[in-house]
Design a protein around this motif. Structure first.
Motif, PDB file in Angstrom:
ATOM      1  N   ARG A  52       0.842  -1.190   0.000  1.00  0.00           N
ATOM      2  CA  ARG A  52       0.000   0.000   0.000  1.00  0.00           C
ATOM      3  C   ARG A  52       0.878   1.241   0.000  1.00  0.00           C
ATOM      4  NH1 ARG A  52      -2.984   0.222   5.377  1.00  0.00           N
ATOM      5  NH2 ARG A  52      -0.875   0.593   6.108  1.00  0.00           N
ATOM      6  N   ASP A  53       0.369   2.273  -0.674  1.00  0.00           N
ATOM      7  CA  ASP A  53       1.035   3.578  -0.673  1.00  0.00           C
ATOM      8  C   ASP A  53      -0.045   4.612  -0.396  1.00  0.00           C
ATOM      9  OD1 ASP A  53       2.621   5.788  -1.070  1.00  0.00           O
ATOM     10  OD2 ASP A  53       2.659   5.621  -3.253  1.00  0.00           O
ATOM     11  N   THR A 113      -2.589   0.674  -4.457  1.00  0.00           N
ATOM     12  CA  THR A 113      -2.392  -0.733  -4.103  1.00  0.00           C
ATOM     13  C   THR A 113      -1.493  -1.396  -5.132  1.00  0.00           C
ATOM     14  OG1 THR A 113      -4.524  -0.957  -2.994  1.00  0.00           O
ATOM     15  CG2 THR A 113      -3.590  -2.963  -3.945  1.00  0.00           C
ATOM     16  N   ARG A 114      -0.634  -2.283  -4.650  1.00  0.00           N
ATOM     17  CA  ARG A 114       0.206  -3.055  -5.556  1.00  0.00           C
ATOM     18  C   ARG A 114       0.253  -4.493  -5.068  1.00  0.00           C
ATOM     19  NH1 ARG A 114       6.548  -1.632  -6.751  1.00  0.00           N
ATOM     20  NH2 ARG A 114       6.892  -2.466  -4.650  1.00  0.00           N
ATOM     21  N   VAL A 115       0.256  -5.448  -6.021  1.00  0.00           N
ATOM     22  CA  VAL A 115       0.467  -6.858  -5.683  1.00  0.00           C
ATOM     23  C   VAL A 115       1.674  -7.336  -6.469  1.00  0.00           C
ATOM     24  CG1 VAL A 115      -0.451  -9.207  -5.757  1.00  0.00           C
ATOM     25  CG2 VAL A 115      -1.974  -7.293  -5.193  1.00  0.00           C
ATOM     26  N   ARG A 174       7.271 -10.383 -10.166  1.00  0.00           N
ATOM     27  CA  ARG A 174       6.325  -9.854 -11.153  1.00  0.00           C
ATOM     28  C   ARG A 174       5.376  -8.885 -10.440  1.00  0.00           C
ATOM     29  NH1 ARG A 174       8.572 -11.501 -15.112  1.00  0.00           N
ATOM     30  NH2 ARG A 174       8.122 -13.258 -16.456  1.00  0.00           N
ATOM     31  N   VAL A 175       5.207  -7.692 -10.982  1.00  0.00           N
ATOM     32  CA  VAL A 175       4.169  -6.790 -10.479  1.00  0.00           C
ATOM     33  C   VAL A 175       2.886  -7.161 -11.221  1.00  0.00           C
ATOM     34  CG1 VAL A 175       3.377  -4.411 -10.288  1.00  0.00           C
ATOM     35  CG2 VAL A 175       5.793  -4.954  -9.939  1.00  0.00           C
ATOM     36  N   ILE A 229      -7.282 -13.594  -7.004  1.00  0.00           N
ATOM     37  CA  ILE A 229      -6.771 -12.799  -5.884  1.00  0.00           C
ATOM     38  C   ILE A 229      -7.938 -12.026  -5.289  1.00  0.00           C
ATOM     39  CG2 ILE A 229      -5.238 -10.906  -5.209  1.00  0.00           C
ATOM     40  CD1 ILE A 229      -3.399 -11.689  -7.510  1.00  0.00           C
ATOM     41  N   THR A 230      -8.216 -12.237  -4.007  1.00  0.00           N
ATOM     42  CA  THR A 230      -9.267 -11.507  -3.300  1.00  0.00           C
ATOM     43  C   THR A 230      -8.601 -10.560  -2.305  1.00  0.00           C
ATOM     44  OG1 THR A 230     -10.740 -13.424  -3.480  1.00  0.00           O
ATOM     45  CG2 THR A 230     -11.349 -11.719  -1.897  1.00  0.00           C
ATOM     46  N   LEU A 231      -8.961  -9.280  -2.374  1.00  0.00           N
ATOM     47  CA  LEU A 231      -8.409  -8.251  -1.496  1.00  0.00           C
ATOM     48  C   LEU A 231      -9.542  -7.639  -0.674  1.00  0.00           C
ATOM     49  CD1 LEU A 231      -6.296  -6.491  -4.287  1.00  0.00           C
ATOM     50  CD2 LEU A 231      -5.460  -8.186  -2.652  1.00  0.00           C
TER      51      LEU A 231
END
Length: 273
Positions: A197-198, A207-209, A223-224, A250-252
């Motif tokens: 998180r930023d 958000t980044r995964v 890998r982004v 992917i569940t956030l």
């Protein structure tokens, strides 16, 4: 290259004054059940209703519990009850990581007394309010956890591992920019998924995964998978990775900080190779 597709967003509302602040989520292997953790030491679980396309249409609560300390007393929100990371082992054991009083604890059931793991000296030295937000469990029961901040923008996030009754710190994950580690999971593909998180002030959250191959010696092949725009989503803090039959899902889940300006949303993406 992996192809990442947006599936849907579901905004979850409940008339319950303790509802919100969700910092951890686990979705069952078939996507039909959920467990969520709030940062005020409560845990909720139930079933997920999905439409024919697999999009969430409702969440039906089956139960809730206040986490307990090792003496069996309910944890109070705050320094001792700042529960952040959730991981559920294949045998159903619940693992929780905490900020505030930095530690990881085991619960055999949601109502069971905590069985805290030993605390290495390094846990006590972590930055206040920036310690163990991310927690993941491997199929063999090994735990991986890392702090939200590493102490310096150029210092990698140290990954701590619990296995065979002892902690070690076998590797680290590179940091970049202002991204902070807030959630982690091991996918059904055996890879390590890191939610970051930023916070951009008035511009809200990004958000980044990132996904990594995981081996005994550490992580590789970064890998982004996903990087959101400011204000695209709320404060996403929890991640669960499972297989929906077509690909990795992917569940956030977002932490609304119990604020009326924010919301609890579940955001889902599919990763196809």
């Amino acid at each position: 290259m992996p192809k990442v597709e947006y599936v849907a967003t579901y905004v979850w509302r409940m008339e319950d004054e303790g509802f919100g602040g969700f910092s951890g989520i686990e979705i069952s292997a078939d996507g039909s059940r959920f467990t969520v953790l709030s940062d005020r030491a409560t845990i909720r679980w139930g079933s997920v209703q999905r439409d024919a396309q697999g999009r969430i249409r409702g969440l039906e609560l089956a139960g809730r519990a206040q986490l307990r300390d090792s003496a069996g007393k309910p944890l109070k929100p705050g320094w001792q009850g700042d529960s952040e990371g959730l991981a559920i082992a294949p045998d159903g054991t619940i693992w929780i990581s905490f900020e505030g009083l930095t530690r990881v604890a085991r619960h055999d059931t949601p109502d069971s007394p905590a069985q805290p793991l030993p605390r290495p000296p390094e846990f006590k030295a972590m930055q206040r309010n920036s310690s163990l937000e991310a927690l993941a469990v491997l199929p063999d029961g090994t735990l991986l956890t890392l702090p939200e901040r590493s102490g310096s923008l150029t210092r990698p996030f140290p990954v701590w591992r619990w296995r065979n009754g002892a902690w070690d710190q076998p590797f680290a994950i590179p940091r970049s920019g202002d991204w902070l580690a807030v959630g982690a999971d091991i996918g059904p593909d055996g890879r390590f998924y890191l939610l970051e998180r930023d916070f951009k002030g008035l511009l809200g959250f990004r958000t980044r995964v990132r996904r990594f191959d995981l081996s005994e010696s550490g992580v590789s092949n970064e890998r982004v998978l996903l990087e959101s725009r400011p204000l695209q989503y709320d404060n996403l803090e929890g991640i669960s990775v499972w297989h929906d039959g077509q690909g990795i899902r992917i569940t956030l889940i977002s932490d609304d900080n119990f604020g009326w300006l924010q919301r609890t949303e579940l955001v889902e993406y599919r990763v196809a190779e």
